[in-house]
Design a protein around this motif. Structure first.
Motif, PDB file in Angstrom:
ATOM      1  N   UNK A  60       0.851  -1.182   0.000  1.00  0.00           N
ATOM      2  CA  UNK A  60       0.000   0.000   0.000  1.00  0.00           C
ATOM      3  C   UNK A  60       0.894   1.241   0.000  1.00  0.00           C
ATOM      4  N   UNK A  61       0.743   2.118  -1.000  1.00  0.00           N
ATOM      5  CA  UNK A  61       1.600   3.307  -1.049  1.00  0.00           C
ATOM      6  C   UNK A  61       1.287   4.268   0.095  1.00  0.00           C
ATOM      7  N   UNK A  62       2.320   4.940   0.544  1.00  0.00           N
ATOM      8  CA  UNK A  62       2.189   5.927   1.617  1.00  0.00           C
ATOM      9  C   UNK A  62       2.576   7.287   1.080  1.00  0.00           C
ATOM     10  N   UNK A  63       1.781   8.272   1.410  1.00  0.00           N
ATOM     11  CA  UNK A  63       2.148   9.656   1.124  1.00  0.00           C
ATOM     12  C   UNK A  63       2.757  10.212   2.400  1.00  0.00           C
ATOM     13  N   UNK A  64       4.049  10.481   2.366  1.00  0.00           N
ATOM     14  CA  UNK A  64       4.777  11.041   3.501  1.00  0.00           C
ATOM     15  C   UNK A  64       4.805  12.556   3.323  1.00  0.00           C
ATOM     16  N   UNK A  65       4.204  13.270   4.250  1.00  0.00           N
ATOM     17  CA  UNK A  65       4.167  14.726   4.182  1.00  0.00           C
ATOM     18  C   UNK A  65       4.970  15.269   5.351  1.00  0.00           C
ATOM     19  N   UNK A  66       6.001  16.045   5.028  1.00  0.00           N
ATOM     20  CA  UNK A  66       6.869  16.662   6.028  1.00  0.00           C
ATOM     21  C   UNK A  66       6.547  18.150   6.043  1.00  0.00           C
ATOM     22  N   UNK A  67       5.937  18.591   7.112  1.00  0.00           N
ATOM     23  CA  UNK A  67       5.518  19.985   7.247  1.00  0.00           C
ATOM     24  C   UNK A  67       6.562  20.773   8.013  1.00  0.00           C
ATOM     25  N   UNK A  68       6.858  21.974   7.542  1.00  0.00           N
ATOM     26  CA  UNK A  68       7.777  22.845   8.264  1.00  0.00           C
ATOM     27  C   UNK A  68       7.317  24.286   8.128  1.00  0.00           C
ATOM     28  N   UNK A  69       7.352  24.973   9.233  1.00  0.00           N
ATOM     29  CA  UNK A  69       7.154  26.415   9.180  1.00  0.00           C
ATOM     30  C   UNK A  69       8.442  27.018   8.607  1.00  0.00           C
ATOM     31  N   UNK A  70       8.318  28.088   7.870  1.00  0.00           N
ATOM     32  CA  UNK A  70       9.483  28.798   7.326  1.00  0.00           C
ATOM     33  C   UNK A  70      10.458  29.182   8.440  1.00  0.00           C
ATOM     34  N   UNK A  71      11.669  29.551   8.068  1.00  0.00           N
ATOM     35  CA  UNK A  71      12.648  30.031   9.042  1.00  0.00           C
ATOM     36  C   UNK A  71      12.250  31.379   9.613  1.00  0.00           C
ATOM     37  N   UNK A  72      12.919  31.772  10.682  1.00  0.00           N
ATOM     38  CA  UNK A  72      12.640  33.044  11.347  1.00  0.00           C
ATOM     39  C   UNK A  72      12.752  34.192  10.343  1.00  0.00           C
ATOM     40  N   UNK A  73      11.810  35.123  10.432  1.00  0.00           N
ATOM     41  CA  UNK A  73      11.739  36.238   9.480  1.00  0.00           C
ATOM     42  C   UNK A  73      11.662  37.565  10.225  1.00  0.00           C
ATOM     43  N   UNK A  74      12.013  38.620   9.517  1.00  0.00           N
ATOM     44  CA  UNK A  74      11.925  39.958  10.090  1.00  0.00           C
ATOM     45  C   UNK A  74      10.493  40.478   9.946  1.00  0.00           C
ATOM     46  N   UNK A  75      10.198  41.661  10.492  1.00  0.00           N
ATOM     47  CA  UNK A  75       8.830  42.192  10.405  1.00  0.00           C
ATOM     48  C   UNK A  75       8.325  42.418   8.974  1.00  0.00           C
ATOM     49  N   UNK A  76       9.232  42.435   7.994  1.00  0.00           N
ATOM     50  CA  UNK A  76       8.845  42.637   6.597  1.00  0.00           C
ATOM     51  C   UNK A  76       8.658  41.315   5.858  1.00  0.00           C
ATOM     52  N   UNK A  77       8.818  40.190   6.575  1.00  0.00           N
ATOM     53  CA  UNK A  77       8.594  38.882   5.975  1.00  0.00           C
ATOM     54  C   UNK A  77       9.792  38.294   5.256  1.00  0.00           C
ATOM     55  N   UNK A  78      10.970  38.871   5.434  1.00  0.00           N
ATOM     56  CA  UNK A  78      12.191  38.338   4.828  1.00  0.00           C
ATOM     57  C   UNK A  78      12.936  37.494   5.856  1.00  0.00           C
ATOM     58  N   UNK A  79      13.567  36.428   5.389  1.00  0.00           N
ATOM     59  CA  UNK A  79      14.329  35.574   6.300  1.00  0.00           C
ATOM     60  C   UNK A  79      15.468  36.360   6.935  1.00  0.00           C
ATOM     61  N   UNK A  80      15.656  36.129   8.219  1.00  0.00           N
ATOM     62  CA  UNK A  80      16.803  36.686   8.921  1.00  0.00           C
ATOM     63  C   UNK A  80      17.977  35.725   8.760  1.00  0.00           C
ATOM     64  N   UNK A  81      19.136  36.110   9.273  1.00  0.00           N
ATOM     65  CA  UNK A  81      20.287  35.194   9.269  1.00  0.00           C
ATOM     66  C   UNK A  81      19.939  33.926  10.040  1.00  0.00           C
ATOM     67  N   UNK A  82      19.222  34.075  11.151  1.00  0.00           N
ATOM     68  CA  UNK A  82      18.788  32.917  11.931  1.00  0.00           C
ATOM     69  C   UNK A  82      17.882  32.025  11.093  1.00  0.00           C
ATOM     70  N   UNK A  83      16.937  32.625  10.383  1.00  0.00           N
ATOM     71  CA  UNK A  83      16.024  31.859   9.544  1.00  0.00           C
ATOM     72  C   UNK A  83      16.734  31.120   8.426  1.00  0.00           C
ATOM     73  N   UNK A  84      17.760  31.744   7.851  1.00  0.00           N
ATOM     74  CA  UNK A  84      18.540  31.069   6.817  1.00  0.00           C
ATOM     75  C   UNK A  84      19.275  29.869   7.395  1.00  0.00           C
ATOM     76  N   UNK A  85      19.862  30.045   8.571  1.00  0.00           N
ATOM     77  CA  UNK A  85      20.583  28.935   9.213  1.00  0.00           C
ATOM     78  C   UNK A  85      19.607  27.816   9.571  1.00  0.00           C
TER      79      UNK A  85
END
Length: 195
Positions: free
Chosen positions: A1-26
């Protein structure tokens, strides 16, 4: 029986303008490294810049995966309860019936597309937002719609759900931050004591 594996992740940490910070990139880099040992077929992302950038970073570690946008993953409020719990009443202040209906339609589209079995074995990463992770987890657990409230997740925390024909979804992981060093964990949460 086939399995659909779904890996959910919230985006990395972002600044108030919605752009990834250095922390979010790491954080995104470390999530990509964690997923690199899996046979990932596709990385789907929200159209918002913080998710797009996170998905591209993750995708660099998954050379056999396509990286694509999925409009259903956009950040939105998936459900506005008719009578919000008192602690959440202020959060929903100002949502009118039209906005609530639009959020409900988006939530239905999200589950219709990703919360179901596939015809063949698949491994998909969804880089999205906290509310969408909470909504898909609530759906997998067959919990009432209001239960998405309070199911927060950290930036690049991993949630894994498996879908098979004829069976209820299996929640394998929720909010797992094992790939992140202590100083990169618990971003995206309010202040509080954390384990």
């Amino acid at each position: 029986m086939p399995t659909r594996h779904v890996y959910l992740a919230r985006h990395g940490a972002a600044d108030p303008f919605g752009e990834l910070t250095d922390v979010g990139q790491r954080q995104s880099e470390l999530l990509g490294r964690r997923l690199a040992g899996l046979p990932i077929d596709a990385v789907w992302h929200s159209p918002l810049p913080r998710a797009v950038r996170s998905a591209r970073i993750v995708g660099r570690h998954l050379p056999d995966a396509t990286v694509r946008e999925a409009a259903e993953l956009v950040d939105h409020v998936p459900h506005v309860p008719d009578d919000a719990p008192p602690a959440w009443a202020a959060f929903f202040d100002g949502y009118d019936a039209e906005e609530a209906a639009a959020g409900s339609r988006l939530a239905d589209a999200l589950t219709d597309r990703f919360a179901r079995p596939a015809e063949a074995e698949t491994h998909e990463v969804l880089v999205t937002h906290a509310y969408q992770v909470a909504w898909l987890l609530r759906h997998a657990l067959d919990a009432p719609p209001v239960r998405w409230l309070g199911l927060n997740c950290g930036n690049t925390a991993l949630t894994a759900i498996e879908y098979r024909d004829g069976m209820a979804p299996t929640v394998v992981l929720y909010n797992d931050m094992g790939h992140l060093p202590a100083e990169l964990r618990w971003t995206g949460f309010g202040n509080g004591t954390r384990p």
